[in-house]
Design a protein around this motif. Structure first.
Motif, PDB file in Angstrom:
ATOM      1  N   ASN A  48       0.822  -1.216   0.000  1.00 29.55           N
ATOM      2  CA  ASN A  48       0.000   0.000   0.000  1.00 29.55           C
ATOM      3  C   ASN A  48       0.850   1.256   0.000  1.00 29.55           C
ATOM      4  O   ASN A  48       0.320   2.363   0.129  1.00 29.55           O
ATOM      5  CB  ASN A  48      -0.929   0.021   1.224  1.00 29.55           C
ATOM      6  CG  ASN A  48      -2.101  -0.928   1.064  1.00 29.55           C
ATOM      7  OD1 ASN A  48      -2.529  -1.203  -0.054  1.00 29.55           O
ATOM      8  ND2 ASN A  48      -2.608  -1.445   2.165  1.00 29.55           N
ATOM      9  N   ILE A 192      -9.802   3.776   4.869  1.00 29.64           N
ATOM     10  CA  ILE A 192      -9.278   3.707   3.508  1.00 29.64           C
ATOM     11  C   ILE A 192      -7.795   3.339   3.588  1.00 29.64           C
ATOM     12  O   ILE A 192      -7.223   3.256   4.665  1.00 29.64           O
ATOM     13  CB  ILE A 192      -9.452   5.050   2.749  1.00 29.64           C
ATOM     14  CG1 ILE A 192      -8.759   6.197   3.515  1.00 29.64           C
ATOM     15  CG2 ILE A 192     -10.930   5.356   2.556  1.00 29.64           C
ATOM     16  CD1 ILE A 192      -8.890   7.560   2.846  1.00 29.64           C
ATOM     17  N   SER A 193      -7.153   3.108   2.426  1.00 24.26           N
ATOM     18  CA  SER A 193      -5.746   2.713   2.425  1.00 24.26           C
ATOM     19  C   SER A 193      -4.848   3.921   2.672  1.00 24.26           C
ATOM     20  O   SER A 193      -5.219   5.067   2.385  1.00 24.26           O
ATOM     21  CB  SER A 193      -5.375   2.063   1.097  1.00 24.26           C
ATOM     22  OG  SER A 193      -5.385   3.031   0.056  1.00 24.26           O
ATOM     23  N   TYR A 196      -4.100   5.834  -0.476  1.00 23.15           N
ATOM     24  CA  TYR A 196      -5.187   6.727  -0.895  1.00 23.15           C
ATOM     25  C   TYR A 196      -5.115   8.036  -0.111  1.00 23.15           C
ATOM     26  O   TYR A 196      -5.313   9.120  -0.667  1.00 23.15           O
ATOM     27  CB  TYR A 196      -6.529   6.037  -0.680  1.00 23.15           C
ATOM     28  CG  TYR A 196      -7.717   6.779  -1.277  1.00 23.15           C
ATOM     29  CD1 TYR A 196      -7.596   7.511  -2.447  1.00 23.15           C
ATOM     30  CD2 TYR A 196      -8.971   6.735  -0.665  1.00 23.15           C
ATOM     31  CE1 TYR A 196      -8.665   8.188  -2.993  1.00 23.15           C
ATOM     32  CE2 TYR A 196     -10.054   7.404  -1.196  1.00 23.15           C
ATOM     33  CZ  TYR A 196      -9.893   8.131  -2.364  1.00 23.15           C
ATOM     34  OH  TYR A 196     -10.960   8.807  -2.895  1.00 23.15           O
ATOM     35  N   ARG A 199      -2.456  10.133  -1.682  1.00 19.32           N
ATOM     36  CA  ARG A 199      -2.882  10.774  -2.939  1.00 19.32           C
ATOM     37  C   ARG A 199      -3.762  11.994  -2.656  1.00 19.32           C
ATOM     38  O   ARG A 199      -3.625  13.030  -3.301  1.00 19.32           O
ATOM     39  CB  ARG A 199      -3.628   9.769  -3.815  1.00 19.32           C
ATOM     40  CG  ARG A 199      -2.734   8.702  -4.432  1.00 19.32           C
ATOM     41  CD  ARG A 199      -3.418   7.996  -5.588  1.00 19.32           C
ATOM     42  NE  ARG A 199      -4.591   7.261  -5.172  1.00 19.32           N
ATOM     43  CZ  ARG A 199      -4.575   6.010  -4.736  1.00 19.32           C
ATOM     44  NH1 ARG A 199      -3.422   5.353  -4.646  1.00 19.32           N
ATOM     45  NH2 ARG A 199      -5.689   5.387  -4.391  1.00 19.32           N
TER      46      ARG A 199
END
Length: 216
Positions: A48, A192-193, A196, A199
């Motif tokens: 991840n 969430i990851s 992510y 980002r």
């Protein structure tokens, strides 16, 4: 995993370790090559991250090489166990360095304007709360208000939430600063990851930089 050679048996490993301790560089190469599966296995824990799998394997291989170069028989631990620690350590050092550099880029990113002496202002200048002379303090307060306005007007609710947590920015200007929160902790809170979250954070910072450039 299929592209990596099979690991050595215990007997083969002991043989090549003895040869490498005597300076046989071909034995060193074989020890590294036949333990690459271990690198690939450990890298899966970090899929991840912002790095590609190939990058992570390259980084992990550096840890493996360090392990082979520093391992000595008789330590009471298998090479694979010792190498696992070295590989993990190399990967974690890279992630810590990424985090530090990301934060430094944000804090020292130019936000436009100057400090009255021709020096460019950055986020760190804006968020510092050291009292100076009255005109300078008023200018800083104005820049802080501008930063909060840009955050409120240009970021989505989720982007605002992540930026405030990541950099310890309070909900309102001049409130006490909050502790900074890691991407992993934010990811856990939002379900969430971590990649992510990374980002979203990068996109939000790009928006803020663009807004400062347009309002110079």
């Amino acid at each position: 995993m299929q592209s990596f050679p099979q690991p050595l048996s215990a007997e083969e490993e002991s043989e090549y370790l003895s040869k490498w301790e005597q300076g046989d560089r071909e034995a060193r190469r074989i020890l590294i090559e036949r333990n690459l599966r271990l690198v690939a296995y450990l890298v899966k824990k970090y899929n991840n991250s912002d790095h590609s799998v190939d990058d992570l394997i390259s980084i992990g291989t550096i840890g493996l090489i360090k392990a082979v170069d520093t391992y000595r028989q008789g330590k009471g631990v298998r090479l694979a166990t010792y190498a696992s620690r070295c590989i993990d350590n190399e990967l974690l050092m890279t992630f810590r360095s990424d985090k530090k550099q990301s934060k430094e880029v944000f804090l020292y990113e130019s936000v436009g304007g100057d400090d009255g002496e021709g020096n460019s202002l950055n986020f760190l200048d804006i968020l510092e709360s050291v009292d100076e002379d009255i005109p300078e303090r008023m200018e800083k307060e104005e820049n802080i208000v501008k930063l909060y306005r840009f955050i409120e007007e240009n970021l989505t609710e989720r982007e605002r939430y992540i930026i405030r947590l990541r950099y310890g920015i309070p909900e309102k200007p001049f409130n006490p600063e909050r502790p900074e929160v890691t991407q992993r902790e934010i990811a856990r809170q939002l379900g969430i990851s971590r990649s992510y979250v990374s980002r979203i954070e990068k996109k939000a910072l790009q928006k803020l930089r663009r807004e400062y450039e347009e309002n110079e």
